[in-house]
Motif scaffolding. Structure first.
Motif, PDB file in Angstrom:
ATOM      1  N   THR A   1       0.828  -1.203   0.000  1.00  0.00           N
ATOM      2  CA  THR A   1       0.000   0.000   0.000  1.00  0.00           C
ATOM      3  C   THR A   1       0.867   1.260   0.000  1.00  0.00           C
ATOM      4  O   THR A   1       0.466   2.296  -0.553  1.00  0.00           O
TER       5      THR A   1
ATOM      6  N   HIS B   1       2.700   5.754  -6.012  1.00  0.00           N
ATOM      7  CA  HIS B   1       2.223   5.850  -7.395  1.00  0.00           C
ATOM      8  C   HIS B   1       1.110   6.890  -7.511  1.00  0.00           C
ATOM      9  O   HIS B   1       1.041   7.627  -8.503  1.00  0.00           O
TER      10      HIS B   1
ATOM     11  N   ASP C   1       1.587   1.810  -3.513  1.00  0.00           N
ATOM     12  CA  ASP C   1       0.399   2.366  -4.169  1.00  0.00           C
ATOM     13  C   ASP C   1       0.269   3.861  -3.887  1.00  0.00           C
ATOM     14  O   ASP C   1      -0.080   4.647  -4.779  1.00  0.00           O
TER      15      ASP C   1
END
Length: 222
Positions: free
Chosen positions: A199, A205, A202
């Motif tokens: 996570t 990103h 993520d």
């Protein structure tokens, strides 16, 4: 009046023990850090309001401050093997006073850090860039240790303050990670640690995509 960088207390030799928690020496020691926190907080507030007034978008989303409790300070000193004296604590623990600045984008993190540290009365002592080099668990943030002069009635004291700068995504992840570690008393199951690391990637990103979108719509920040 000269700046005293060598001492936050005239005679910082008293042990931090429960019987002395309300003692004048320890109380004044902590009060100086509170003043340093107020000085840095004021500088960040001024930056935020000025940038808002310019009308080009304020990169600072929100700011929070914290001053370690005596219990937290004592626990950290014992954890790192720091003698329980005011002199040793002053020299070895630099995050007694802390400010967290949450920004919109990664570029804003570095912009705000540069705006703060280029001020003449702010001395940058240390930088730890966990955005460029994240921790193994995925934690990302820019940590600065800065020193700020505090003007007392009889002298000027140089006070260290930790400034953490991060994006909204980084802050959300760090808050969740902290809650999980608290729940499991730092013994987080391996599968959950892996999920947290995923996570974190993520979130990184997401920061990259939002940065690109912002640049496409508004162009790079001045």
């Amino acid at each position: 009046m000269s700046t005293d960088r060598s001492a936050l207390e005239p005679v910082p030799v008293a042990e931090i023990e429960p019987s002395r928690l309300m003692g004048d020496e320890l109380g004044h020691f902590m009060l100086v850090y509170k003043f340093g926190l107020a000085e840095i907080g004021t500088k960040i507030t001024i930056l935020s309001e000025e940038l808002t007034h310019r009308g080009r978008g304020n990169p600072i989303e929100h700011v929070s401050t914290r001053l370690k409790t005596v219990e937290s300070l004592t626990a950290k000193a014992r954890r790192i093997g720091c003698p329980l004296t005011l002199e040793a604590v002053r020299d070895r623990i630099r995050d007694i006073a802390g400010v967290r600045v949450v920004c919109s984008f990664v570029s804003d993190v570095y912009t705000v850090a540069e705006m703060l540290t280029r001020q003449q009365d702010v001395t940058l002592l240390q930088t730890k860039d966990y955005i460029a080099e994240p921790k193994a668990n995925g934690y990302r943030s820019l940590h600065l240790i800065v020193e700020i002069p505090v003007f007392l009635s009889d002298r000027v004291v140089a006070v260290p303050v930790e400034v953490q700068l991060r994006t909204v995504a980084m802050d959300f992840w760090a808050s969740l990670e902290h809650k999980i570690h608290y729940k499991y008393e730092r013994d987080v199951p391996a599968a959950l640690r892996d999920e947290l690391a995923a996570t974190a990637a993520d979130a990184a990103h997401l920061d990259e995509r939002m940065e690109r979108l912002h640049a496409q719509i508004h162009g790079p920040r001045p």
